[in-house]
Design a protein around this motif. Sequence first.
Motif, PDB file in Angstrom:
ATOM      1  N   LYS A 264       0.836  -1.211   0.000  1.00  0.00           N
ATOM      2  CA  LYS A 264       0.000   0.000   0.000  1.00  0.00           C
ATOM      3  C   LYS A 264       0.866   1.253   0.000  1.00  0.00           C
ATOM      4  O   LYS A 264       0.972   1.982   0.996  1.00  0.00           O
ATOM      5  CB  LYS A 264      -0.919  -0.034   1.209  1.00  0.00           C
ATOM      6  CG  LYS A 264      -1.861  -1.219   1.135  1.00  0.00           C
ATOM      7  CD  LYS A 264      -3.026  -1.071   2.065  1.00  0.00           C
ATOM      8  CE  LYS A 264      -4.080  -2.097   1.732  1.00  0.00           C
ATOM      9  NZ  LYS A 264      -4.807  -2.575   2.874  1.00  0.00           N
ATOM     10  N   VAL A 265       1.454   1.486  -1.151  1.00  0.00           N
ATOM     11  CA  VAL A 265       2.428   2.569  -1.263  1.00  0.00           C
ATOM     12  C   VAL A 265       1.821   3.942  -0.992  1.00  0.00           C
ATOM     13  O   VAL A 265       2.444   4.798  -0.359  1.00  0.00           O
ATOM     14  CB  VAL A 265       3.046   2.531  -2.680  1.00  0.00           C
ATOM     15  CG1 VAL A 265       3.960   3.694  -2.910  1.00  0.00           C
ATOM     16  CG2 VAL A 265       3.802   1.231  -2.863  1.00  0.00           C
ATOM     17  N   GLY A 266       0.599   4.143  -1.470  1.00  0.00           N
ATOM     18  CA  GLY A 266      -0.056   5.445  -1.247  1.00  0.00           C
ATOM     19  C   GLY A 266      -0.186   5.737   0.238  1.00  0.00           C
ATOM     20  O   GLY A 266       0.076   6.852   0.691  1.00  0.00           O
ATOM     21  N   GLU A 267      -0.537   4.700   1.007  1.00  0.00           N
ATOM     22  CA  GLU A 267      -0.652   4.883   2.469  1.00  0.00           C
ATOM     23  C   GLU A 267       0.690   5.234   3.086  1.00  0.00           C
ATOM     24  O   GLU A 267       0.786   6.075   3.976  1.00  0.00           O
ATOM     25  CB  GLU A 267      -1.147   3.581   3.124  1.00  0.00           C
ATOM     26  CG  GLU A 267      -2.639   3.480   3.141  1.00  0.00           C
ATOM     27  CD  GLU A 267      -3.130   2.203   3.840  1.00  0.00           C
ATOM     28  OE1 GLU A 267      -2.368   1.584   4.618  1.00  0.00           O
ATOM     29  OE2 GLU A 267      -4.280   1.847   3.564  1.00  0.00           O
ATOM     30  N   TRP A 268       1.734   4.568   2.617  1.00  0.00           N
ATOM     31  CA  TRP A 268       3.071   4.843   3.164  1.00  0.00           C
ATOM     32  C   TRP A 268       3.448   6.307   2.902  1.00  0.00           C
ATOM     33  O   TRP A 268       3.970   6.979   3.783  1.00  0.00           O
ATOM     34  CB  TRP A 268       4.134   3.943   2.512  1.00  0.00           C
ATOM     35  CG  TRP A 268       3.932   2.478   2.665  1.00  0.00           C
ATOM     36  CD1 TRP A 268       3.084   1.837   3.532  1.00  0.00           C
ATOM     37  CD2 TRP A 268       4.590   1.453   1.907  1.00  0.00           C
ATOM     38  NE1 TRP A 268       3.177   0.475   3.348  1.00  0.00           N
ATOM     39  CE2 TRP A 268       4.092   0.202   2.368  1.00  0.00           C
ATOM     40  CE3 TRP A 268       5.539   1.449   0.902  1.00  0.00           C
ATOM     41  CZ2 TRP A 268       4.528  -1.008   1.850  1.00  0.00           C
ATOM     42  CZ3 TRP A 268       5.977   0.249   0.380  1.00  0.00           C
ATOM     43  CH2 TRP A 268       5.476  -0.975   0.847  1.00  0.00           C
TER      44      TRP A 268
END
Length: 535
Positions: A323-327
Amino acid sequence: MPAPPANSILRLFYGPIISPVTPRLAKYLPHALICIDNGTISWIEEDIKHEGELSKVLEAKDIVGCEVTRLRHGQFLMPGFIDTHTHAPQFPNLGRGGQYELLDWLDKLTFPTEAKFGNSKYATKVYRSVVKRLLDCGTTTCCYYSSAHVVGSRILADIVHASGQRAFIGLCNMDRHVPDTYLKGITHDDSLNDARESIEYTLSLKSPLIRPILTPRFAISCSGPLLQGLGDITSEYPEHALRIPVQTHLAENRNEIDFTASLFPDHESYTHIYESHGLLGPATILAHGCYLTEKELKLIKESGAGVSHCPTSNFHLNSGIAKVGEWLDAGVKVGLGTDVSGGFSPSMLTAIQHASIAAKVIAMQTPPVPAKSNGANGHTNGTNGHTNGHVNEETNGHDNNGETNGHTTNGHTNGHTNGINGHSESPLANKPLSIPSLLYLATLGGAQLVAIEDQTGSLEPGKAFDALLVDLRPETGNPNLWWDEHEEGEAGVDKDPGHELQDFLEKFFFCGDDRNIAEVYVQGRMVAGKNGQAV
Ligand SMILES: Nc1nc2[nH]cnc2c(=O)[nH]1
């Protein structure tokens, strides 16, 4: 402006430059003049529209008789790729093993191959082609795992050194849960001595481009005493910057996480294991992170560590979707990694393509948020929080999701619109990644992850000229890149050079390959590319 010192070696390029700014923004400069002095970017004039202006600028800077390389239509400069996670001894397995999940893949395919790298002849042969291949793919900085052999890691360091690539070299530390045909009875003390020997050898090269990195493979293959010993080594070389950086794997696969938890029952999480052994710090690269909890993400953020997103490998080894966007929303540092040979391609372009697809899969699986005030056309632009009718109109036209996509105006920060300061920090979680986000992950994000953003990752004065000269023209021989000369004169075709440049970058990312990488520069030296030479 004083004249450059007599002994400086100047290089000038005039033409389009693309450079990342933040996870949301990129600079598109269609008419830039960049000056490189002894490998370092000394200045950039961002908007010189014609030759007359160019002569005046050079005159004002007292630059006489220095050749200016003029880029052709279809060419541009961008920062070199930073591969934040790859395994040099796994290249012989490229393309194999997709039927396995991680732990079987290690046992059946990976460990037997890595075991061969105690043989210096074999290691030399493979590592030469690995480094050349990565440079030709435009990887100007690479974070390498070698095998567990000191001899192999020395050979890798020598080859990288000779090639001119910027790199981190890590001997892979392990003392358990690896077949003895590979480990050969190594104890944690042996493995720590090997780590020191490898670090000292890399430091002895005295290269400003190459640094050692501690590499505990993952918690499964490292006992507590080995992890602790490696944590202690991070601060054993105070003369060497702040601390020795660290790279390892984290929360990649469900079975791996369960096995890890059984080995470290007293630890509250996988990330906590590394933290409690002194391995989590400002230059720690944690690869994968498909199953990180909110608490772990917080721990990573607080420690200053970051994550290497390896989507090709995450798909290929059936691991999961990160979940790159969350990171990014959480302010965690993120770079991209090819993770050969969990990943089947050494090219960061493939990693970019899969990062895009992974984010789209997450977005498609996320229930839509009801639009608040979407006006007559049914679109809200959830991504960038600013309006620019011209660009929205264009990008909503070809995006798959006008409501939430990240692939819109935020990318269109260019030399002649000053969108950079006008954007709100709208969330990136559960949305497709925009072209600027992908650019950032493959370049500046990687540099920040390994704490070398003051040296590389973007094209800015004071940084090294680590760059790619990208060439999309038909003469490069890549038939996947559509090039329609007729379009140039057609009515209704957007010819804004900033927009065209964003289109060029998108085409390069999704249809380009190393035929389109004409020149690869590290610290101003041409080290590879179609027009250049690698090792
Ligand atoms: N993808 C990947 N994950 C790992 N976890 C431990 N070792 C490895 C490796 O070599 N590749």
